[in-house]
Design a protein around this motif. Structure first.
Motif, PDB file in Angstrom:
ATOM      1  N   MET A 142       0.859  -1.183   0.000  1.00  0.00           N
ATOM      2  CA  MET A 142       0.000   0.000   0.000  1.00  0.00           C
ATOM      3  C   MET A 142       0.897   1.234   0.000  1.00  0.00           C
ATOM      4  SD  MET A 142      -3.094  -0.975   2.659  1.00  0.00           S
ATOM      5  CE  MET A 142      -2.161  -0.511   4.100  1.00  0.00           C
ATOM      6  N   SER A 143       0.309   2.391  -0.286  1.00  0.00           N
ATOM      7  CA  SER A 143       1.097   3.618  -0.299  1.00  0.00           C
ATOM      8  C   SER A 143       1.439   4.047   1.123  1.00  0.00           C
ATOM      9  CB  SER A 143       0.322   4.741  -0.994  1.00  0.00           C
ATOM     10  OG  SER A 143      -0.647   5.293  -0.122  1.00  0.00           O
ATOM     11  N   SER A 145       0.785   6.901   2.182  1.00  0.00           N
ATOM     12  CA  SER A 145      -0.197   7.920   2.527  1.00  0.00           C
ATOM     13  C   SER A 145      -1.188   7.330   3.530  1.00  0.00           C
ATOM     14  CB  SER A 145      -0.939   8.409   1.273  1.00  0.00           C
ATOM     15  OG  SER A 145      -1.982   9.294   1.616  1.00  0.00           O
ATOM     16  N   VAL A 146      -1.029   7.690   4.801  1.00  0.00           N
ATOM     17  CA  VAL A 146      -1.881   7.131   5.856  1.00  0.00           C
ATOM     18  C   VAL A 146      -3.346   7.451   5.602  1.00  0.00           C
ATOM     19  CG1 VAL A 146      -2.336   7.115   8.343  1.00  0.00           C
ATOM     20  CG2 VAL A 146       0.012   7.269   7.512  1.00  0.00           C
ATOM     21  N   ALA A 147      -3.607   8.584   4.943  1.00  0.00           N
ATOM     22  CA  ALA A 147      -4.989   8.969   4.651  1.00  0.00           C
ATOM     23  C   ALA A 147      -5.677   7.965   3.747  1.00  0.00           C
ATOM     24  CB  ALA A 147      -5.020  10.356   4.015  1.00  0.00           C
ATOM     25  N   ASP A 148      -4.900   7.169   3.004  1.00  0.00           N
ATOM     26  CA  ASP A 148      -5.481   6.156   2.108  1.00  0.00           C
ATOM     27  C   ASP A 148      -5.598   4.781   2.760  1.00  0.00           C
ATOM     28  OD1 ASP A 148      -6.162   7.544  -0.151  1.00  0.00           O
ATOM     29  OD2 ASP A 148      -4.213   7.319  -1.109  1.00  0.00           O
ATOM     30  N   HIS A 149      -4.948   4.587   3.898  1.00  0.00           N
ATOM     31  CA  HIS A 149      -4.922   3.254   4.501  1.00  0.00           C
ATOM     32  C   HIS A 149      -6.315   2.769   4.890  1.00  0.00           C
ATOM     33  CE1 HIS A 149      -0.367   3.395   5.645  1.00  0.00           C
ATOM     34  NE2 HIS A 149      -0.602   3.495   4.350  1.00  0.00           N
ATOM     35  N   GLY A 150      -7.111   3.663   5.484  1.00  0.00           N
ATOM     36  CA  GLY A 150      -8.453   3.271   5.881  1.00  0.00           C
ATOM     37  C   GLY A 150      -9.278   2.820   4.696  1.00  0.00           C
ATOM     38  N   ARG A 151      -9.115   3.525   3.604  1.00  0.00           N
ATOM     39  CA  ARG A 151      -9.850   3.176   2.388  1.00  0.00           C
ATOM     40  C   ARG A 151      -9.424   1.810   1.869  1.00  0.00           C
ATOM     41  NH1 ARG A 151      -9.781   6.687  -3.254  1.00  0.00           N
ATOM     42  NH2 ARG A 151     -11.397   5.503  -4.335  1.00  0.00           N
ATOM     43  N   ASP A 190       5.620   1.595   2.717  1.00  0.00           N
ATOM     44  CA  ASP A 190       6.685   2.605   2.653  1.00  0.00           C
ATOM     45  C   ASP A 190       6.898   3.165   1.245  1.00  0.00           C
ATOM     46  OD1 ASP A 190       7.688   0.299   1.536  1.00  0.00           O
ATOM     47  OD2 ASP A 190       9.626   0.371   2.563  1.00  0.00           O
ATOM     48  N   ILE A 191       5.959   2.937   0.347  1.00  0.00           N
ATOM     49  CA  ILE A 191       6.110   3.398  -1.039  1.00  0.00           C
ATOM     50  C   ILE A 191       5.174   4.580  -1.299  1.00  0.00           C
ATOM     51  CG2 ILE A 191       5.867   2.766  -3.477  1.00  0.00           C
ATOM     52  CD1 ILE A 191       6.582  -0.071  -2.748  1.00  0.00           C
ATOM     53  N   GLU A 192       5.687   5.625  -1.926  1.00  0.00           N
ATOM     54  CA  GLU A 192       4.854   6.771  -2.261  1.00  0.00           C
ATOM     55  C   GLU A 192       3.822   6.376  -3.307  1.00  0.00           C
ATOM     56  OE1 GLU A 192       7.159  10.134  -3.398  1.00  0.00           O
ATOM     57  OE2 GLU A 192       8.205  10.273  -1.476  1.00  0.00           O
ATOM     58  N   LYS A 198       4.970   1.260 -10.328  1.00  0.00           N
ATOM     59  CA  LYS A 198       6.313   0.697 -10.549  1.00  0.00           C
ATOM     60  C   LYS A 198       6.474  -0.591  -9.751  1.00  0.00           C
ATOM     61  CE  LYS A 198       8.128   3.741 -13.355  1.00  0.00           C
ATOM     62  NZ  LYS A 198       8.540   3.363 -14.728  1.00  0.00           N
ATOM     63  N   ALA A 199       5.964  -0.570  -8.522  1.00  0.00           N
ATOM     64  CA  ALA A 199       6.030  -1.780  -7.700  1.00  0.00           C
ATOM     65  C   ALA A 199       5.291  -2.926  -8.379  1.00  0.00           C
ATOM     66  CB  ALA A 199       5.441  -1.505  -6.320  1.00  0.00           C
ATOM     67  N   TYR A 200       4.148  -2.601  -8.972  1.00  0.00           N
ATOM     68  CA  TYR A 200       3.373  -3.614  -9.693  1.00  0.00           C
ATOM     69  C   TYR A 200       4.139  -4.110 -10.919  1.00  0.00           C
ATOM     70  CZ  TYR A 200      -0.129  -5.362 -13.004  1.00  0.00           C
ATOM     71  OH  TYR A 200      -0.815  -6.103 -13.938  1.00  0.00           O
TER      72      TYR A 200
END
Length: 281
Positions: A142-143, A145-151, A190-192, A198-200
Motif C-alpha cells: 500500500m502507499s 499515505s496514511v490517509a489512504d490506509h483506511g480506504r 513505505d512506497i509513495e 512501478k512496484a506492480y
C-alpha cells in the motif's frame, strides 16, 4: 491655401484621434486586464483523470464566459500548497478524507466546493488472478499515505480478507486496527503513491493496491487489469473541487462546479472511462 487648410484639418484630426485613442487604449487596457483576470479560472489537477476531465470542460466554461487554465501536479502535496499560496484558484485531485486530513495537519482554510467523481481503488497482481488465490502470508503493498490506509483496508474487509476492530472510524483506520487477518497478510506501507505502479510492474510483493488516477496514468485499465475493485456504493472517497474558504461563494467557482457536475460531463466520464472513473451522485 488649400494645402494649409488640409494640413490644419489633418493635424486636428490626428490630435483628436490621439486623445480619444490614448484615452480608449489606457482605459481599455486596464479594463481588459481586470476583466481577463476575473474571467480566468486556474485549477491545479492530477494529470489523469482530473486534468483530462477539466480539458473536456473547457468549452462548456467558455460558454459561461470563463477561461480555464490547468496546472498539472504529479504529487499529493503541492496542489494544496499552491492553493494556500493563491497560485491557483482551486484544485481537483483529492478525496474528502484526504482533504480533511490535510486541513488538520497544515491548518489549511479550505472547503469542499463540490464532489465530481470516484476512482475505485484496485488490487493488482502479476502473480495471482483473484484475491482467493493469494497465499497465506502474502505481502500486500500500500502507499505511505496514511490517509489512504483506511480506504484500502476497508476494501480488503469488504472482500472478506480482513476484519477491522469494531467501532473504528474506517476512513482513519491503519494496519494496527486489523482485528482478524485470516491469511496472515503482511502489509508494506513505505512506497509513495505515484510509485505503486512501478512496484506492480516490477512484480514486487504479491499484490499492490493502486489509486485509480495513478493506475490510469500508467496505462492500466482498472476495470480490466485489477483483480478486485473497490465498490462505489456508499463510498466517501469522492474527488472534490477544493477552494479557499474565502472563495467558496465566488461566481467562477460556482460555474466551475456546475459545469463539472453537468449531465454532459457525467456522460463524458461514463463513456470515456467505462467504470474506471465514476461520476459522483
Amino acid at each position: 491655401m488649400k494645402k494649409w487648410l488640409l494640413a490644419t484639418v489633418l493635424g486636428a484630426t490626428m490630435i483628436f484621434a490621439s486623445a480619444c485613442g490614448g484615452g480608449s487604449n489606457q482605459g481599455g487596457s486596464s479594463g481588459g486586464s481586470d476583466n481577463e483576470k476575473n474571467e480566468v479560472i486556474k485549477v491545479g489537477a492530477s494529470p489523469v483523470p482530473h486534468a483530462e476531465i477539466l480539458e473536456e470542460a473547457k468549452p462548456l466554461l467558455e460558454k459561461k464566459g470563463y477561461k480555464l487554465e490547468i496546472e498539472e501536479f504529479t504529487d499529493y502535496v503541492l496542489p494544496n500548497k499552491a492553493l494556500a499560496e493563491k497560485d491557483i484558484d482551486a484544485n481537483y485531485f483529492q478525496h474528502i478524507p484526504y482533504l480533511e486530513a490535510q486541513k488538520q495537519e497544515h491548518g489549511y482554510d479550505f472547503v469542499n466546493a463540490g464532489g465530481i467523481h470516484i476512482e475505485p481503488i484496485g488490487v493488482y497482481s502479476k502473480k495471482y488472478k483473484s484475491l482467493e488465490e493469494l497465499p497465506n502470508g502474502a505481502t500486500i503493498i500500500m502507499s505511505n499515505s496514511v490517509a489512504d490506509h483506511g480506504r484500502m483496508l476497508s476494501m480488503l474487509e469488504e472482500k472478506g480478507l480482513i476484519k477491522l476492530k469494531d467501532g473504528v472510524d474506517k476512513t482513519k483506520a491503519t494496519v494496527d486496527d486489523i482485528a482478524e487477518n485470516k491469511k496472515n497478510l503482511k502489509f508494506k506501507t513505505d512506497i509513495e503513491a505515484p510509485m505503486l505502479t512501478k512496484a506492480y510492474e516490477n512484480n514486487e510483493g504479491d499484490a499492490v493496491l493502486i489509486n485509480g488516477n495513478f493506475a490510469l496514468d500508467a496505462g492500466l485499465d482498472p476495470s480490466k487489469d485489477a483483480i478486485a475493485l473497490e465498490s462505489p456504493k456508499d463510498n466517501p472517497y469522492v474527488n472534490v473541487i477544493a477552494v479557499r474558504s474565502e472563495d467558496k461563494d465566488s461566481e467562477k467557482i460556482k460555474a466551475l462546479v456546475e459545469v463539472l457536475q453537468s449531465d454532459e460531463m457525467k456522460e463524458f466520464i461514463q463513456t470515456n472511462y467505462q467504470g474506471s472513473v465514476i461520476p459522483a451522485e
